[in-house]
Design a protein around this motif. Structure first.
Motif: not given
Length: 116
Positions: A5-6, A13-15
């Protein structure tokens, strides 16, 4: 929280950040392209203004056919209807006084167009 999940959250977030940056960059490229095109147009108008000043306003003799053709081609390549219409008024002048008046109007218009 599990590692799976992490990593999914980190990748999400990066996407999202990557997508936002890409959208920002596309808009910036569009702005830069527009500014570049405006500068190219201003450069062409400035070149015509210099040619008109040199070959018409500062000429010490009558304008020959080749010079007139060069000026005509140059003004047409600007693709600016306002400048072209003023050019036609200058070219179609019937008296020296009218030609002088229209030449001043054309020069004034060219100065305005290159000062923007």
């Amino acid at each position: 929280m599990s590692k799976k999940i992490f990593f999914i959250l980190i990748l999400s977030a990066f996407s999202a950040i990557s997508l936002a940056l890409n959208i920002f960059l596309v808009f910036k490229i569009g702005e830069i392209t527009t500014i570049r095109q405006e500068n190219q147009v201003n450069t062409k108008v400035l070149a015509f203004r210099d040619m008109f000043s040199e070959k018409v306003l500062l000429a010490s003799k009558d304008i020959d056919f080749d010079t007139r053709l060069e000026l005509e081609n140059s003004v047409r390549s600007l693709n600016d209807t306002e400048i072209f219409e003023q050019w036609k008024r200058f070219v179609d002048s019937e008296t020296k006084e009218q030609a002088t008046y229209e030449a001043k109007n054309l020069l004034s218009l060219l100065i305005v167009k290159t000062s923007q």
